[in-house]
Design an enzyme around this catalytic site. Sequence first.
Site: not given
Length: 365
Positions: A41-42
């Site tokens: 989850m960047d």
Amino acid sequence: MEKDRGDSANQFFGGFGSFLRKCIFRILSMGPIPNHIAFIMDGNRRYAKKQGMEEGAGHKAGFLALMKILCYCYELGVKYLTVYAFSIENFKRKPEEVQSLMDLMLEKIGELLKEESVVNQYGIRLYFIGNLNLLSEPVRVAAEKAMAATAKNTKTVLLICVAYTSYDEIVHAVQESCKENRNEIETLYASKVSNGVTEGVEEGEINGTTEHDVQGSCENSLSESQALNTTRACNGVIGVEKKKGVTLRAIQGSCEDKWDEATSRTSNGVTEGVADSKKKQWMHPTIKLVDIEKNMYMGVAPDPEILIRTSGENRLSNFLLWQTTNCPLYSPSALWPEIGLWHLIWAVLNFQQSHYYFEKKRKQS
């Protein structure tokens, strides 16, 4: 009146969107559906900066995106979902930022356990994966409580990696495997041999592993007359010889005289029994690949079949290095809070195109 019209329009488009999504998922289900999807989850902080939001708001938006993706995956039939929420490397950030993330994590864990939450609606089981001892006590307790509260849920599994890196996971697995191996060795040599050859066990420490020297009972098994003949013939002593890390005990004569015939028969029988026993005992259990994988933090789930990292990055950032050997990487340019249905659909289509190739590679490995 205008408000009612707006609500009706929202309900219509919402219902139509749900119907359209189900139709697309029905078409996708004609091909192979991934059993496990992992997400890095960047882009939460970049999203907040892009939207001019306050610090920490990007992570809250990211949590909403996670709940949305969780619903989509449930409807699609994906059994396992893994998300990279907090790396051990993140502890190097500013203390106030780390504390803010811990507080947010504590808040969101509480929301996951609410009766009306997605977790309870869909029967989702929670796992918190990583070195949980590095977390603050309130967060660790909340994580353990969440895992216990959802332990009976079986429909979908959500694995949340916190205080995690793949290096730490591999080191942990090796250490646990070594402990199990050592305990197995100690149990093996601590038990008495039931055939009467061994009377005791003596423990020694060599190269960091426990060694157990079998005390020969040759002298005890000889009759008094045979022992007397043995003493006259040769003052034997028990010596220790090391071969390839294995300790063997052999009776070495201190003189050139031979054992008399009766003593030789008895002694040889006992010595051979000791040697045979030691051959069996010195077959130390070895650490195998299955032992390492069993002790992985991620041992509770199969390897992922798709890895999605948002924000267009292609780096794995020390995430699931062991488990993603035969796993395609999909990197949409969208930041994590911006991820949506079409990104998931495109990832699944790419997976279906390369499924048979990766399935073949997995069977060969």
